[in-house]
Write a protein that holds these residues in place. Structure first.
Motif, PDB file in Angstrom:
ATOM      1  N   LEU A 135      30.681  35.077  88.507  1.00 34.91           N
ATOM      2  CA  LEU A 135      31.037  34.110  87.471  1.00 34.91           C
ATOM      3  C   LEU A 135      30.307  34.424  86.162  1.00 34.91           C
ATOM      4  CD1 LEU A 135      32.379  31.512  86.486  1.00 34.91           C
ATOM      5  CD2 LEU A 135      30.452  30.235  87.461  1.00 34.91           C
ATOM      6  N   ARG A 136      29.035  34.776  86.269  1.00 33.68           N
ATOM      7  CA  ARG A 136      28.271  35.112  85.061  1.00 33.68           C
ATOM      8  C   ARG A 136      28.921  36.256  84.294  1.00 33.68           C
ATOM      9  NH1 ARG A 136      23.397  38.589  86.460  1.00 33.68           N
ATOM     10  NH2 ARG A 136      25.177  40.021  86.560  1.00 33.68           N
ATOM     11  N   ASP A 137      29.292  37.337  85.018  1.00 30.59           N
ATOM     12  CA  ASP A 137      29.877  38.496  84.342  1.00 30.59           C
ATOM     13  C   ASP A 137      31.282  38.218  83.841  1.00 30.59           C
ATOM     14  OD1 ASP A 137      27.599  39.958  84.608  1.00 30.59           O
ATOM     15  OD2 ASP A 137      28.315  41.243  86.228  1.00 30.59           O
ATOM     16  N   ALA A 138      32.046  37.418  84.579  1.00 26.86           N
ATOM     17  CA  ALA A 138      33.381  37.054  84.110  1.00 26.86           C
ATOM     18  C   ALA A 138      33.297  36.254  82.817  1.00 26.86           C
ATOM     19  CB  ALA A 138      34.117  36.257  85.189  1.00 26.86           C
ATOM     20  N   GLU A 139      32.320  35.362  82.731  1.00 21.78           N
ATOM     21  CA  GLU A 139      32.152  34.561  81.511  1.00 21.78           C
ATOM     22  C   GLU A 139      31.612  35.410  80.367  1.00 21.78           C
ATOM     23  OE1 GLU A 139      29.845  31.163  82.689  1.00 21.78           O
ATOM     24  OE2 GLU A 139      31.654  30.022  83.226  1.00 21.78           O
ATOM     25  N   ARG A 140      30.762  36.384  80.668  1.00 18.47           N
ATOM     26  CA  ARG A 140      30.299  37.312  79.631  1.00 18.47           C
ATOM     27  C   ARG A 140      31.478  38.080  79.042  1.00 18.47           C
ATOM     28  NH1 ARG A 140      26.760  41.421  82.254  1.00 18.47           N
ATOM     29  NH2 ARG A 140      26.474  42.247  80.120  1.00 18.47           N
ATOM     30  N   LEU A 141      32.355  38.538  79.935  1.00 21.30           N
ATOM     31  CA  LEU A 141      33.519  39.292  79.462  1.00 21.30           C
ATOM     32  C   LEU A 141      34.481  38.386  78.691  1.00 21.30           C
ATOM     33  CD1 LEU A 141      35.081  41.867  79.238  1.00 21.30           C
ATOM     34  CD2 LEU A 141      36.026  41.480  81.515  1.00 21.30           C
ATOM     35  N   ALA A 142      34.671  37.167  79.178  1.00 21.86           N
ATOM     36  CA  ALA A 142      35.537  36.224  78.468  1.00 21.86           C
ATOM     37  C   ALA A 142      35.003  35.968  77.055  1.00 21.86           C
ATOM     38  CB  ALA A 142      35.637  34.917  79.250  1.00 21.86           C
ATOM     39  N   THR A 143      33.690  35.850  76.938  1.00 20.82           N
ATOM     40  CA  THR A 143      33.077  35.637  75.622  1.00 20.82           C
ATOM     41  C   THR A 143      33.350  36.815  74.686  1.00 20.82           C
ATOM     42  OG1 THR A 143      31.320  34.278  76.589  1.00 20.82           O
ATOM     43  CG2 THR A 143      30.899  35.217  74.421  1.00 20.82           C
ATOM     44  N   ALA A 144      33.163  38.042  75.210  1.00 21.70           N
ATOM     45  CA  ALA A 144      33.416  39.235  74.394  1.00 21.70           C
ATOM     46  C   ALA A 144      34.878  39.300  73.966  1.00 21.70           C
ATOM     47  CB  ALA A 144      33.016  40.482  75.176  1.00 21.70           C
TER      48      ALA A 144
ATOM     49  N   ASN B 182      35.788  36.900  71.156  1.00 21.84           N
ATOM     50  CA  ASN B 182      35.273  37.289  69.852  1.00 21.84           C
ATOM     51  C   ASN B 182      36.182  38.299  69.149  1.00 21.84           C
ATOM     52  OD1 ASN B 182      32.179  36.576  68.924  1.00 21.84           O
ATOM     53  ND2 ASN B 182      32.549  36.166  71.095  1.00 21.84           N
ATOM     54  N   LYS B 183      37.143  38.840  69.896  1.00 23.14           N
ATOM     55  CA  LYS B 183      38.025  39.861  69.326  1.00 23.14           C
ATOM     56  C   LYS B 183      39.513  39.500  69.431  1.00 23.14           C
ATOM     57  CE  LYS B 183      34.725  43.523  70.504  1.00 23.14           C
ATOM     58  NZ  LYS B 183      34.369  43.883  69.117  1.00 23.14           N
ATOM     59  N   PHE B 184      39.859  38.694  70.429  1.00 29.02           N
ATOM     60  CA  PHE B 184      41.262  38.365  70.651  1.00 29.02           C
ATOM     61  C   PHE B 184      41.432  36.849  70.781  1.00 29.02           C
ATOM     62  CE2 PHE B 184      40.347  42.423  72.891  1.00 29.02           C
ATOM     63  CZ  PHE B 184      41.049  43.282  72.042  1.00 29.02           C
ATOM     64  N   LYS B 185      42.681  36.404  70.808  1.00 32.09           N
ATOM     65  CA  LYS B 185      42.973  34.981  70.871  1.00 32.09           C
ATOM     66  C   LYS B 185      43.515  34.601  72.251  1.00 32.09           C
ATOM     67  CE  LYS B 185      44.226  34.766  65.957  1.00 32.09           C
ATOM     68  NZ  LYS B 185      45.329  34.486  64.999  1.00 32.09           N
ATOM     69  N   PRO B 186      43.275  33.356  72.675  1.00 26.83           N
ATOM     70  CA  PRO B 186      43.904  32.892  73.918  1.00 26.83           C
ATOM     71  C   PRO B 186      45.422  33.084  73.835  1.00 26.83           C
ATOM     72  CG  PRO B 186      42.272  31.316  73.188  1.00 26.83           C
ATOM     73  CD  PRO B 186      42.410  32.326  72.069  1.00 26.83           C
ATOM     74  N   GLY B 187      46.009  33.503  74.946  1.00 24.88           N
ATOM     75  CA  GLY B 187      47.436  33.744  74.982  1.00 24.88           C
ATOM     76  C   GLY B 187      47.813  35.188  74.759  1.00 24.88           C
ATOM     77  N   GLU B 188      46.897  36.006  74.232  1.00 29.50           N
ATOM     78  CA  GLU B 188      47.210  37.421  74.022  1.00 29.50           C
ATOM     79  C   GLU B 188      47.081  38.184  75.348  1.00 29.50           C
ATOM     80  OE1 GLU B 188      46.649  38.610  69.489  1.00 29.50           O
ATOM     81  OE2 GLU B 188      44.697  38.385  70.493  1.00 29.50           O
ATOM     82  N   ARG B 189      47.605  39.407  75.340  1.00 27.35           N
ATOM     83  CA  ARG B 189      47.699  40.198  76.571  1.00 27.35           C
ATOM     84  C   ARG B 189      46.690  41.348  76.559  1.00 27.35           C
ATOM     85  NH1 ARG B 189      53.430  39.340  76.735  1.00 27.35           N
ATOM     86  NH2 ARG B 189      53.713  37.222  77.520  1.00 27.35           N
ATOM     87  N   ILE B 190      46.013  41.523  77.675  1.00 29.71           N
ATOM     88  CA  ILE B 190      45.003  42.567  77.847  1.00 29.71           C
ATOM     89  C   ILE B 190      45.410  43.436  79.040  1.00 29.71           C
ATOM     90  CG2 ILE B 190      42.573  43.091  78.210  1.00 29.71           C
ATOM     91  CD1 ILE B 190      43.104  41.516  75.623  1.00 29.71           C
ATOM     92  N   ALA B 191      45.660  44.718  78.804  1.00 27.72           N
ATOM     93  CA  ALA B 191      46.102  45.614  79.873  1.00 27.72           C
ATOM     94  C   ALA B 191      44.919  46.303  80.547  1.00 27.72           C
ATOM     95  CB  ALA B 191      47.061  46.659  79.304  1.00 27.72           C
TER      96      ALA B 191
ATOM     97  N   ILE C  99      39.512  33.168  82.301  1.00 24.84           N
ATOM     98  CA  ILE C  99      38.638  32.179  81.659  1.00 24.84           C
ATOM     99  C   ILE C  99      38.903  32.127  80.158  1.00 24.84           C
ATOM    100  CG2 ILE C  99      36.215  31.673  81.097  1.00 24.84           C
ATOM    101  CD1 ILE C  99      35.538  32.801  83.933  1.00 24.84           C
ATOM    102  N   ALA C 100      39.233  33.274  79.559  1.00 28.49           N
ATOM    103  CA  ALA C 100      39.501  33.339  78.124  1.00 28.49           C
ATOM    104  C   ALA C 100      40.908  32.858  77.767  1.00 28.49           C
ATOM    105  CB  ALA C 100      39.302  34.766  77.622  1.00 28.49           C
ATOM    106  N   GLY C 101      41.711  32.530  78.774  1.00 30.04           N
ATOM    107  CA  GLY C 101      43.074  32.091  78.508  1.00 30.04           C
ATOM    108  C   GLY C 101      43.994  33.221  78.102  1.00 30.04           C
ATOM    109  N   MET C 102      43.641  34.440  78.478  1.00 26.88           N
ATOM    110  CA  MET C 102      44.455  35.614  78.158  1.00 26.88           C
ATOM    111  C   MET C 102      45.174  36.097  79.407  1.00 26.88           C
ATOM    112  SD  MET C 102      41.730  37.499  75.641  1.00 26.88           S
ATOM    113  CE  MET C 102      40.936  36.537  74.340  1.00 26.88           C
ATOM    114  N   THR C 103      46.196  36.905  79.212  1.00 25.08           N
ATOM    115  CA  THR C 103      47.020  37.386  80.318  1.00 25.08           C
ATOM    116  C   THR C 103      46.708  38.846  80.601  1.00 25.08           C
ATOM    117  OG1 THR C 103      48.784  35.865  79.672  1.00 25.08           O
ATOM    118  CG2 THR C 103      49.384  37.662  81.163  1.00 25.08           C
ATOM    119  N   MET C 104      46.326  39.132  81.838  1.00 27.09           N
ATOM    120  CA  MET C 104      46.049  40.513  82.235  1.00 27.09           C
ATOM    121  C   MET C 104      47.354  41.223  82.587  1.00 27.09           C
ATOM    122  SD  MET C 104      43.608  41.977  85.323  1.00 27.09           S
ATOM    123  CE  MET C 104      44.735  41.528  86.663  1.00 27.09           C
ATOM    124  N   VAL C 105      47.511  42.437  82.054  1.00 28.37           N
ATOM    125  CA  VAL C 105      48.682  43.273  82.337  1.00 28.37           C
ATOM    126  C   VAL C 105      48.226  44.423  83.221  1.00 28.37           C
ATOM    127  CG1 VAL C 105      50.529  44.680  81.355  1.00 28.37           C
ATOM    128  CG2 VAL C 105      49.677  42.673  80.102  1.00 28.37           C
TER     129      VAL C 105
END
Length: 562
Positions: free
Chosen positions: A66-75, A78-87, A105-111
């Protein structure tokens, strides 16, 4: 999920299974699921890097995951918006799990992207999904993936950043503290591209609620116990890896041991050393494990259950697993568009039900066998199209393709699978073929699965598939593509035609015979019939044309897919 309630007592009068709503659904997101479990058992090991060297295996407890997932969500935020897609373009590396939950956690969609893809395939997925970020493994099996990604960047207008997974830990420290967005359980979480067995890959859009509940019910029903250890060699770009295993493990408070790639010796070693209790293996993988020369040298006493599917699981294989390993097997059937599994056998089912059926429907899933033309429910035992409707399992749609979505998903919620099969009075399903594979010759409907089943029983045939070829007079003719057991002693077209004359009605008999050493398949093991058809029509795959009088029209050549 034990075989009780309606699963044991239902006796149907038509080919329709009403949704079993006795089990409550969780209105959770993926991030919420991880947070709930991390709060409950923070020190339980959640993830193990199943590499060959035990001294180098990294491990995460639920609190650390959970700690690392939240660290990544934070990063990411800081660069992308919720709803955007990350491959994600990588083989089985543990960072997949961090990225999956970080995106959630960041509200983004993994591709998910197959690591075997080349430049044009990667470009297609990135453009179709409108991905703004790409995580990749820098090199894979001699392929400089970073160079490939940089090469196609100018052709992908949406792509703003490419991140090498080897530097992921540093990347996670680049973000300033931020408030995480509110994510709805019906928001999209994953885009997974269909395997392209019909020649056209479509992005299936998953949502959080469907992923959480489908993976939970499946893992529990297949035999993963609370706190169990799932040794997972399934590819993470596939629903079996990033869905059933990754999410299923968390829902059962277990441990995932992620295998870099399938090697039977490594899987056996991980079961022994990591206390593996469960695994999802396709039939060819199970065969490889059972036939591994040193298998008996491993202590597999912790192992309790296998799950299998993707292709037919033969009775002899189930019996071998039970006899040689002393464990249960659950056979699953489903479709990516339904968040994975729609039916599965129960661990205590008979071998006949385990191997001759697809099991019974999952909780909260309606299934009917319908007339392909009228949509009407058919009588028990009659062949028709499998149609599914669920309050949580159905995909949001094909990403950016409303017309394609409308072809399979009706306004009242029924998903038309394209699979042909039947249902017995207990609700057990049997598959007979694909609606799109159906051959129409002279007005007669021909289902390839029936002919394929017959050909596979021939003593000189290892495998067979049947396709339709265009014919000016009949509309279509039947073609059989054969993998002989011995290319030097393959059955003759005359021999096979006589065999079919003895066992099939005239209109079903193949008129074209092709011999190959292997079939074209996807990375997840699905046969690509459209490639066979294209190869024949282009003249790349030569054939023998046989009429009843056994007149040879063309020479037969062996052909290997390149």
């Amino acid at each position: 999920m034990k075989k009780d309630n309606i699963y044991s007592t239902t006796r149907l009068t038509e080919s329709y299974w009403p949704a079993d709503t006795s089990r409550p659904l969780l209105d959770w997101t993926l991030g919420q699921a991880l947070r709930e479990v991390a709060a409950e058992i923070p020190d339980q090991v959640a993830l193990v890097e199943g590499i060959p060297d035990p001294s180098l295996r990294r491990r995460w407890t639920y609190a650390q995951l959970l700690r690392d997932a939240e660290r990544l969500a934070t990063a990411l935020l800081n660069k992308f918006k919720p709803g955007e897609r990350i491959a994600v373009w990588a083989p089985n590396v543990v960072e997949w799990v961090l990225i999956e939950f970080g995106c959630a956690i960041a509200g983004m969609t993994m591709v998910t992207v197959n690591p075997a893809y080349k430049a044009n395939e990667l470009e297609y997925v990135l453009n179709k999904s409108r991905s703004v970020g790409l995580f990749l493994i820098e090199e894979y099996r001699g392929h400089d993936m970073l160079a490939t990604a940089n090469h196609i960047r100018s052709n992908v207008p949406s792509l703003r950043e490419v991140i090498g997974i080897s530097s992921l830990n540093d990347y996670m420290d680049t973000g300033k503290p931020i408030i995480f967005p509110k994510v709805d359980p019906l928001d999209p979480c994953i885009i997974m591209y269909t395997s392209g067995t019909t020649g056209f890959a479509k992005g299936v859009l998953f949502h959080h609620k469907g992923t959480v509940n489908a993976c939970y019910f499946n893992a529990e029903g297949a035999g993963l116990e609370v706190g169990g250890v799932w040794v997972n060699p399934m590819p993470m770009f596939h629903i079996g890896g990033c869905g059933l295993a990754t999410v299923g493990v968390i829902m059962l408070r277990g441990t995932q041991v992620l295998v870099p790639s399938f090697e039977p010796g490594l899987v056996l070693e991980l079961i022994e050393k990591e206390g593996g209790t469960f695994s999802l293996l396709v039939p060819t993988m199970i065969e490889a494990v059972l036939n591994y020369p040193e298998r008996k040298e491993f202590d597999l006493s912790t192992l309790k259950h296998f799950m299998s599917g993707a292709s037919k699981v033969e009775a002899a294989l189930v019996q071998r697993v039970r006899t040689e390993l002393g464990i249960g097997v659950s056979i699953v059937f489903g479709q990516t568009e339904m968040h994975g599994v729609v039916s599965q056998t129960h661990r205590e089912d008979s071998i006949e039900d385990q191997t001759e059926t697809l099991g019974q429907p999952m909780p909260h899933c309606e299934i009917k066998v319908a007339d392909p033309e009228t949509g009407e429910v058919l009588p028990i035992g009659e062949q028709g199209e499998f149609c599914y409707r669920s309050s949580y399992q159905t995909m949001l749609g094909y990403d950016g393709m409303p017309e394609e979505t409308a072809k399979v998903l009706t306004p009242d919620g029924w998903f038309h699978s394209g699979d042909l099969g039947s249902m017995d009075e207990r609700g057990f399903l049997r598959i007979t073929g694909r609606l799109k594979d159906m051959i129409i010759r002279g007005g007669e409907n021909i289902y390839p699965a029936e002919i394929e089943g017959l050909l596979k029983n021939h003593p000189k045939i290892s495998d067979a598939t049947v396709i339709g070829l265009p014919d000016e007079y009949w509309g279509e003719q039947v073609a059989a593509v054969i993998i002989p057991k011995n290319l030097e002693d393959k059955p003759t077209p005359e021999e096979l035609t006589e065999y079919c004359i003895e066992n099939l009605a005239g209109f079903k008999r193949p008129r074209f015979w092709c011999f190959v050493s292997e079939f074209p398949i996807t990375a997840t093991g699905k046969l690509q019939k459209f490639k066979l058809r294209e190869s024949i029509l282009k003249g790349e795959l030569q054939y023998v044309k046989k009429f009843a009088e056994f007149k040879i029209i063309a020479e037969c050549l062996s052909w290997v897919f390149r």
